[in-house]
Design an enzyme around this catalytic site. Structure first.
Site, PDB file in Angstrom:
ATOM      1  N   GLU A   1      10.341  20.073 -24.477  1.00  0.00           N
ATOM      2  CA  GLU A   1       9.866  20.430 -22.237  1.00  0.00           C
ATOM      3  C   GLU A   1      10.050  21.780 -21.762  1.00  0.00           C
ATOM      4  OE1 GLU A   1       7.385  17.746 -22.279  1.00  0.00           O
ATOM      5  OE2 GLU A   1       7.568  16.605 -22.601  1.00  0.00           O
TER       6      GLU A   1
ATOM      7  N   LYS B   1       3.661  11.521 -11.051  1.00  0.00           N
ATOM      8  CA  LYS B   1       2.337  11.148 -11.849  1.00  0.00           C
ATOM      9  C   LYS B   1       3.399   9.706 -11.906  1.00  0.00           C
ATOM     10  CE  LYS B   1      -0.293  14.175 -14.114  1.00  0.00           C
ATOM     11  NZ  LYS B   1      -0.010  15.154 -15.057  1.00  0.00           N
TER      12      LYS B   1
ATOM     13  N   HIS C   1       8.421  11.044 -27.582  1.00  0.00           N
ATOM     14  CA  HIS C   1       7.364  11.956 -27.202  1.00  0.00           C
ATOM     15  C   HIS C   1       7.422  13.632 -27.149  1.00  0.00           C
ATOM     16  CE1 HIS C   1       4.989  13.232 -24.369  1.00  0.00           C
ATOM     17  NE2 HIS C   1       5.829  13.295 -23.336  1.00  0.00           N
TER      18      HIS C   1
ATOM     19  N   ARG D   1      -2.605  22.043 -13.304  1.00  0.00           N
ATOM     20  CA  ARG D   1      -1.428  21.147 -13.718  1.00  0.00           C
ATOM     21  C   ARG D   1      -1.323  20.916 -15.671  1.00  0.00           C
ATOM     22  NH1 ARG D   1       1.101  16.810 -10.525  1.00  0.00           N
ATOM     23  NH2 ARG D   1       2.709  15.819 -12.172  1.00  0.00           N
TER      24      ARG D   1
ATOM     25  N   HIS E   1      -0.108  13.468 -28.762  1.00  0.00           N
ATOM     26  CA  HIS E   1      -0.018  12.569 -28.596  1.00  0.00           C
ATOM     27  C   HIS E   1      -0.950  11.586 -29.800  1.00  0.00           C
ATOM     28  CE1 HIS E   1      -0.921  12.636 -23.796  1.00  0.00           C
ATOM     29  NE2 HIS E   1       0.595  11.941 -23.782  1.00  0.00           N
TER      30      HIS E   1
ATOM     31  N   ASN F   1       0.316  20.432 -19.688  1.00  0.00           N
ATOM     32  CA  ASN F   1      -0.134  19.222 -21.045  1.00  0.00           C
ATOM     33  C   ASN F   1      -0.061  19.935 -22.710  1.00  0.00           C
ATOM     34  OD1 ASN F   1       0.430  16.636 -20.396  1.00  0.00           O
ATOM     35  ND2 ASN F   1      -2.231  17.690 -19.161  1.00  0.00           N
TER      36      ASN F   1
ATOM     37  N   HIS G   1       0.660  18.374 -26.155  1.00  0.00           N
ATOM     38  CA  HIS G   1       0.514  17.182 -25.655  1.00  0.00           C
ATOM     39  C   HIS G   1      -0.709  16.369 -26.101  1.00  0.00           C
ATOM     40  CE1 HIS G   1       3.463  17.661 -23.133  1.00  0.00           C
ATOM     41  NE2 HIS G   1       3.798  16.515 -22.606  1.00  0.00           N
TER      42      HIS G   1
ATOM     43  N   ARG H   1       0.822  -1.451   0.068  1.00  0.00           N
ATOM     44  CA  ARG H   1      -0.030  -0.363  -0.088  1.00  0.00           C
ATOM     45  C   ARG H   1       1.123   1.494   0.120  1.00  0.00           C
ATOM     46  NH1 ARG H   1      -3.738  -2.798   3.992  1.00  0.00           N
ATOM     47  NH2 ARG H   1      -5.510  -3.544   2.696  1.00  0.00           N
TER      48      ARG H   1
ATOM     49  N   LYS I   1       8.552  24.083 -12.789  1.00  0.00           N
ATOM     50  CA  LYS I   1       6.876  22.629 -12.341  1.00  0.00           C
ATOM     51  C   LYS I   1       6.774  22.469 -10.850  1.00  0.00           C
ATOM     52  CE  LYS I   1       5.966  18.463 -13.015  1.00  0.00           C
ATOM     53  NZ  LYS I   1       6.099  17.061 -14.027  1.00  0.00           N
TER      54      LYS I   1
ATOM     55  N   GLU J   1      -3.523  17.781 -10.022  1.00  0.00           N
ATOM     56  CA  GLU J   1      -3.740  18.093 -12.097  1.00  0.00           C
ATOM     57  C   GLU J   1      -5.917  18.268 -11.670  1.00  0.00           C
ATOM     58  OE1 GLU J   1      -2.274  16.567 -15.637  1.00  0.00           O
ATOM     59  OE2 GLU J   1      -4.357  16.992 -17.080  1.00  0.00           O
TER      60      GLU J   1
END
Ligand code: NAD
Ligand code: GLY
Length: 350
Positions: A175, A133, A253, A229, A240, A233, A236, A111, A215, A225
């Site tokens: 980035e 993340k 990426h 946040r 994607h 993206n 993105h 956990r 960041k 997010e």
């Protein structure tokens, strides 16, 4: 060595900059996870710097293709075989793929136990290792299974970057440019004036600090997010769709994000929040790092539908992240089908 701190409702932790000289001290057992490439390059360098009652190692396969439950399973099995417990720590030594997988494994082992990020790519140093993340891919898409699990600490040592291929370095710069465009106009100007390279360590460190500070500010305000946040993206949604249409792995990426930023800038120009000359400057900066800036869409209709696979889509509305001039950002979900198709049309010719 200096550091900055991330503080979220769940955890406060340091991001250390500079050579990994002081010993990394642990009271419990440590499991170091790396991949076949980075492990061969840097395990011998890292292991003498760790002080712990027991250190065990798990090597996973290299590549996005292995960002799977099987890799997580291998890490968990190693952890159980070596009798790690809730006082133990996992260390992720590698790029964003290793960091995301290890963070996820640490988040679900008993956990949740501590993990430490030692990112070895530029992209992971400025983005992926920070903010908690974690996750893996599955047949339905990238990063669709995961959790927020903040690391106990992050160690940014530019020494690792000396072996990074030039293409991977440029993908990390994409980035950095993303963060400057969305949050920091003076930083964008600084990037315009300074060309980053592995040889110019001072400016590289300044850029690392600049991007990481952005960041940090964003994650401290919006860990999970719920709003702000999502601005990280930028580029993105289109990126994607490019990765999907071109086949995962064809572009890195960061390269897909570079082309994605140029595409969404075309929408921003249409919306009137970005001028054509600002869009051209962003494009020129990306090109100066040999990043691709034009993607030729193969199937406009399918590409349009891929835009909806984004995690930000809600109630069948795509939430676009638009630069509001350089240094600010706004969210907009009211573009019509025709307006989006019109922009896609610009990218259908070579
Ligand atoms: P990566 O981890 O696949 O690393 C790229 C390649 O470089 C790999 O082959 C790796 O083995 C190699 N490599 C790593 N360090 C090296 C070094 N020092 N010298 C030589 N080779 C080295 O890719 P990446 O670009 O670091 O990360 C991409 C991943 O990060 C994606 O899975 C993406 O989803 C994820 N990501 C996560 C976040 C987040 O917030 N968690 C943010 C951005 C991206
Ligand atoms: N890389 C996007 C985020 O951390 O939110």
């Amino acid at each position: 060595m200096d550091s900055i701190h991330i503080t979220t409702p769940h955890r406060s932790y340091p991001i250390h900059f500079g050579a990994l000289t002081p010993k990394l001290q642990f009271k419990g057992k440590v499991l170091v996870v790396s991949n076949s490439c980075v492990g061969a390059l840097y395990l011998d360098f890292l292991l003498p710097k760790i002080s712990a009652p027991e250190i065990c190692i798990c090597i996973i396969e290299d590549g996005e293709h292995y960002k799977t439950f099987e890799s997580v399973q291998r890490i968990l099995e190693t952890a159980f075989l070596h009798r790690l417990d809730r006082k133990s720590t996992m260390i992720a030594l590698g790029g964003g793929v290793v960091g995301d997988i290890v963070g996820f494994a640490a988040g679900i082992f008993m956990r949740g136990i501590d993990f430490v990020q030692i990112p070895t790519t530029l992209l992971a140093q400025v983005d992926a290792s920070i903010g908690g993340k974690t996750g893996i891919n599955n047949v339905f898409g990238k990063n669709l299974v995961g959790l927020f699990h903040q690391p106990a600490s992050v160690h940014i040592d530019p020494f690792f970057l000396r072996t990074l291929p030039a293409r991977e370095f440029a993908a990390g710069v994409a980035e950095i440019i993303k963060m400057a465009v969305t949050f920091d106009a003076p930083f964008f100007e600084w990037l315009w004036e300074h060309h980053l390279s592995l040889e110019t360590q001072d400016s590289l460190l300044t850029a690392l600090r600049g991007a990481i500070s952005i960041k940090q500010r964003v994650v401290c305000q919006d860990e999970k997010e719920q709003g702000l946040r999502a601005a990280l993206n930028y580029g993105h949604t289109f990126g994607h769709a490019i990765e999907k249409e071109s086949g995962y792995g064809h572009y890195l990426h960061g390269e897909a994000v570079s082309m994605g930023m140029v595409m969404v800038n075309a929408l921003a120009c249409k919306h009137g929040c970005l001028t054509t000359s600002e869009a051209e400057r962003i494009c020129t900066l990306l090109q100066s790092y040999n990043l691709p800036t034009h993607y030729k869409i193969l199937n406009k209709q399918q590409f349009y539908h891929s835009l909806f696979l984004d995690k930000k889509t809600a109630n069948n509305k795509i939430k676009f992240i638009l630069p509001d001039s350089i240094g600010n950002v706004l969210f907009y979900d009211k573009f019509t089908y025709e307006e989006i198709m019109n922009v896609l049309e610009q990218f259908c010719d070579s």
